[in-house]
Design a protein around this motif. Structure first.
Motif, mmCIF file in Angstrom:
data_model
loop_
_atom_site.group_PDB
_atom_site.id
_atom_site.type_symbol
_atom_site.label_atom_id
_atom_site.label_comp_id
_atom_site.label_asym_id
_atom_site.label_seq_id
_atom_site.Cartn_x
_atom_site.Cartn_y
_atom_site.Cartn_z
ATOM 1 N N PHE A 25 0.808 -1.228 0.000
ATOM 2 C CA PHE A 25 0.000 0.000 0.000
ATOM 3 C C PHE A 25 0.836 1.272 0.000
ATOM 4 C CE2 PHE A 25 0.884 -0.894 4.421
ATOM 5 C CZ PHE A 25 1.089 0.349 4.986
ATOM 6 N N TYR A 26 2.160 1.157 0.215
ATOM 7 C CA TYR A 26 2.984 2.371 0.269
ATOM 8 C C TYR A 26 4.374 2.043 -0.252
ATOM 9 C CZ TYR A 26 4.749 6.813 2.161
ATOM 10 O OH TYR A 26 5.283 8.067 2.293
ATOM 11 N N HIS A 27 4.885 2.879 -1.165
ATOM 12 C CA HIS A 27 6.183 2.638 -1.803
ATOM 13 C C HIS A 27 7.041 3.901 -1.685
ATOM 14 C CE1 HIS A 27 4.118 -0.719 -3.925
ATOM 15 N NE2 HIS A 27 3.120 0.144 -3.963
ATOM 16 N N THR A 28 8.327 3.709 -1.446
ATOM 17 C CA THR A 28 9.247 4.848 -1.412
ATOM 18 C C THR A 28 10.522 4.511 -2.175
ATOM 19 O OG1 THR A 28 10.372 4.165 0.635
ATOM 20 C CG2 THR A 28 8.408 5.546 0.858
ATOM 21 N N PHE A 29 11.137 5.565 -2.737
ATOM 22 C CA PHE A 29 12.460 5.477 -3.351
ATOM 23 C C PHE A 29 13.320 6.569 -2.735
ATOM 24 C CE2 PHE A 29 15.449 7.014 -6.637
ATOM 25 C CZ PHE A 29 16.263 5.892 -6.705
ATOM 26 N N ASN A 30 14.356 6.166 -2.022
ATOM 27 C CA ASN A 30 15.204 7.097 -1.263
ATOM 28 C C ASN A 30 14.378 8.030 -0.381
ATOM 29 O OD1 ASN A 30 17.342 5.899 -2.490
ATOM 30 N ND2 ASN A 30 18.091 7.701 -3.541
ATOM 31 N N GLY A 31 13.353 7.446 0.267
ATOM 32 C CA GLY A 31 12.526 8.190 1.199
ATOM 33 C C GLY A 31 11.370 8.937 0.593
ATOM 34 N N MET A 32 11.265 9.020 -0.726
ATOM 35 C CA MET A 32 10.184 9.744 -1.396
ATOM 36 C C MET A 32 9.099 8.765 -1.845
ATOM 37 S SD MET A 32 11.191 12.851 -1.184
ATOM 38 C CE MET A 32 10.025 13.660 -2.290
#
Length: 225
Positions: A97-104
């Protein structure tokens, strides 16, 4: 010499008596001793959550770090009376339900994303406290996840740490945590985006109802008949 013969006769007599007692418990069909505590399986189920981390190491800049947060459900099969060690087989299914790339945060292009994993471990149990039962398990871990870009397939090793709260004679609350370290380049990302490090943390809250393995001690005492 007489003392030696006396000792030998005493040992033979004890052996005969022991064998005589043992024959009382032989199965008449098989001829082997009767199994008193037969092995069986108990089942746990409930809800779970996980965090997946994948890292590509960079030399000239910050590392690329992907993290996925998932919720789902789990199902476990746990053996009883399987000496010398019991074991646990755990199957879980997740929705990311939630994805991040380098915190974004990253908004997925596909709505129907999913994942799942399988863990099998040799289990060690402790009844040091009668009203809280601890268990530990170590073993292999397999994971699959569908993302916008790849079919991720992980294979690694993990450890499970859990406790069981005997609420009633047949009901128990199960709280487990699972951590794994995996090789994450078995899927379609292995050529386009191989990862250097990957790991996964999982937490679960569930219950068990069992007639075969009732709790000897429980918070709610059974009614006296």
């Amino acid at each position: 010499m007489k003392k030696i013969l006396s000792v030998i006769l005493c040992v033979l007599s004890l052996g005969f008596l022991f064998a005589q007692e043992e024959t009382d418990f032989l199965n008449p069909k098989t001829g082997f001793p009767e199994i008193e505590n037969r092995p069986f399986v108990i089942f746990n189920e409930g809800v779970c959550a996980s965090q997946m981390t994948r890292i590509v190491v960079q030399e000239e800049r910050s590392n690329f770090v992907w993290q996925d947060y998932e919720i789902g459900a789990f199902f476990e099969m746990q053996t009883v009376n399987m000496q010398p060690f019991n074991s646990i087989l755990r199957l879980a299914g997740y929705y990311p339900f939630y994805h991040t790339f380098n915190g974004m945060q990253q908004i997925p292009m596909t709505v129907l994303l999913y994942g799942g994993d399988l863990f099998y471990g040799i289990m060690f149990e402790s009844d040091m406290w009668k009203y809280i039962n601890f268990k530990y398990a170590l073993g292999p871990h397999f994971c699959y996840q569908l993302s916008d870009e790849f079919h991720h397939i992980w294979l690694g090793f993990g450890g499970l740490l859990g406790l069981e709260l005997p609420v009633a004679q047949r009901w128990s609350i199960v709280v487990n945590g699972l951590g794994t370290l995996d090789y994450a380049n078995l899927g379609t990302n292995k050529k386009l985006q191989p990862y250097n490090v990957a790991w996964k943390y999982q937490a679960e809250l569930g219950f068990r109802y069992s007639r075969k393995a009732p709790n000897t001690y429980s918070y709610i005492k059974p009614k006296e008949k």
